[in-house]
Design an enzyme around this catalytic site. Structure first.
Site, PDB file in Angstrom:
ATOM      1  N   ASP A  17     -76.589 -43.664  63.032  1.00  0.00           N
ATOM      2  CA  ASP A  17     -75.310 -43.342  62.864  1.00  0.00           C
ATOM      3  C   ASP A  17     -74.831 -43.018  64.657  1.00  0.00           C
ATOM      4  O   ASP A  17     -75.658 -42.707  65.474  1.00  0.00           O
ATOM      5  CB  ASP A  17     -75.039 -42.014  62.538  1.00  0.00           C
ATOM      6  N   THR A  44     -63.029 -42.729  46.724  1.00  0.00           N
ATOM      7  CA  THR A  44     -62.931 -44.068  47.002  1.00  0.00           C
ATOM      8  C   THR A  44     -63.895 -44.885  46.836  1.00  0.00           C
ATOM      9  O   THR A  44     -63.325 -46.071  47.732  1.00  0.00           O
ATOM     10  CB  THR A  44     -61.332 -44.238  46.867  1.00  0.00           C
ATOM     11  N   ARG A  91     -63.545 -42.038  55.853  1.00  0.00           N
ATOM     12  CA  ARG A  91     -64.455 -41.988  54.149  1.00  0.00           C
ATOM     13  C   ARG A  91     -63.716 -41.400  53.396  1.00  0.00           C
ATOM     14  O   ARG A  91     -64.671 -40.369  53.170  1.00  0.00           O
ATOM     15  CB  ARG A  91     -65.010 -42.861  54.484  1.00  0.00           C
ATOM     16  N   ASP A 114     -73.147 -39.518  65.893  1.00  0.00           N
ATOM     17  CA  ASP A 114     -74.000 -39.675  65.710  1.00  0.00           C
ATOM     18  C   ASP A 114     -75.382 -39.175  67.299  1.00  0.00           C
ATOM     19  O   ASP A 114     -75.489 -38.362  68.122  1.00  0.00           O
ATOM     20  CB  ASP A 114     -75.438 -38.405  64.694  1.00  0.00           C
TER      21      ASP A 114
HETATM   22  N1  URA Z   1     -71.693 -46.942  61.328  1.00  0.00           N
HETATM   23  C1  URA Z   1     -72.794 -46.269  62.170  1.00  0.00           C
HETATM   24  O1  URA Z   1     -72.243 -45.361  62.891  1.00  0.00           O
HETATM   25  N2  URA Z   1     -73.960 -47.027  61.731  1.00  0.00           N
HETATM   26  C2  URA Z   1     -73.952 -48.330  60.812  1.00  0.00           C
HETATM   27  O2  URA Z   1     -75.009 -48.663  61.424  1.00  0.00           O
HETATM   28  C3  URA Z   1     -72.676 -48.054  59.859  1.00  0.00           C
HETATM   29  C4  URA Z   1     -71.571 -47.466  60.434  1.00  0.00           C
END
Ligand code: URA
Length: 215
Positions: A206, A114, A110, A209
């Site tokens: 995440d 933007t 990302r 992660d």
């Molecule tokens: N990506 C993730 O890993 N978790 C989220 O909640 C949103 C996007």
């Protein structure tokens, strides 16, 4: 489990095994090893649902006791396309059921200014246009990166596209349905909403992660 995978449809799989494993997956105390295993198991269960409309044909076989007829999957071959990096955690789950599938990779990040997805790596099977494509992305959040991945496989000629996600936000589903109404979406849960940082609530945090222990 529900009974149709129509284009544009969203199937939220409410099987007790899925619900149970999803609860464990969401739990902040679930460690990396267990998290990885749960992602794999959930993907297996969702793959079962996502592929239930694959065409079959009748074939003649012989059991040790004599001839009979059996069903065999016919029609298009499958291409599995994980979206890097978290989608990689789902790949083995699909491959263990569809062992002959080809695999394509789509890397997106990302842009912090933007907020739009930027493609940094794409490697797709050459004959993807002739295959049923299964995109893998554990978290369908805003839908921007998934939408970009759909555009990439469509640009390569694919017309039959399914998405398997573990958790989706209503915003992400709405985006994909608007931009790519032909995509069939199979998820374990449609959650409440996105927060201001684009995380799904309640979600699981995440996914990358937690899969790879990077935080
Ligand atoms: N990506 C993730 O890993 N978790 C989220 O909640 C949103 C996007």
């Amino acid at each position: 489990m529900s009974s149709a995978v129509a284009p544009g449809a969203v199937i939220e799989v409410r099987h007790p095994l899925v619900l149970h494993k999803l609860g464990l997956l969401r739990d902040r105390h679930t460690n990396t090893e267990m998290f990885r295993r749960l992602v794999n198991e959930l993907t297996l269960l969702l793959t079962y649902e996502a592929t239930k409309d694959l065409a079959t044909e009748q074939v003649e076989i012989e059991t040790p006791l004599g001839p009979t007829t059996a069903q065999r999957i016919s029609g298009k071959k499958v291409a599995i396309c994980p979206i890097l990096r978290a989608g990689m955690g789902m790949l083995d789950g699909v491959l263990s059921l569809i062992t002959g599938a080809r695999v394509g990779f789509i890397g997106l990040y990302r842009d912090e200014e933007t907020l739009e997805p930027v493609e940094y790596y794409v490697k797709l099977p050459q004959d993807i246009a002739q295959r049923d494509v299964i995109l893998l992305d554990p978290m369908l959040a805003t839908g921007r990166s998934t939408g970009a991945a759909v555009a990439t496989v469509r640009g390569a000629g694919a017309s039959s596209i399914r998405l398997i996600a573990l958790i989706a936000a209503p915003e992400g589903i709405a985006y994909i349905q608007e931009q790519h109404p032909e995509v069939k979406i199979v998820v374990a849960s449609v959650d409440e909403r996105l927060n201001e940082k684009g995380y799904i609530v309640p979600g699981l945090g995440d996914a990358g992660d937690r899969l790879y222990g990077t935080k």
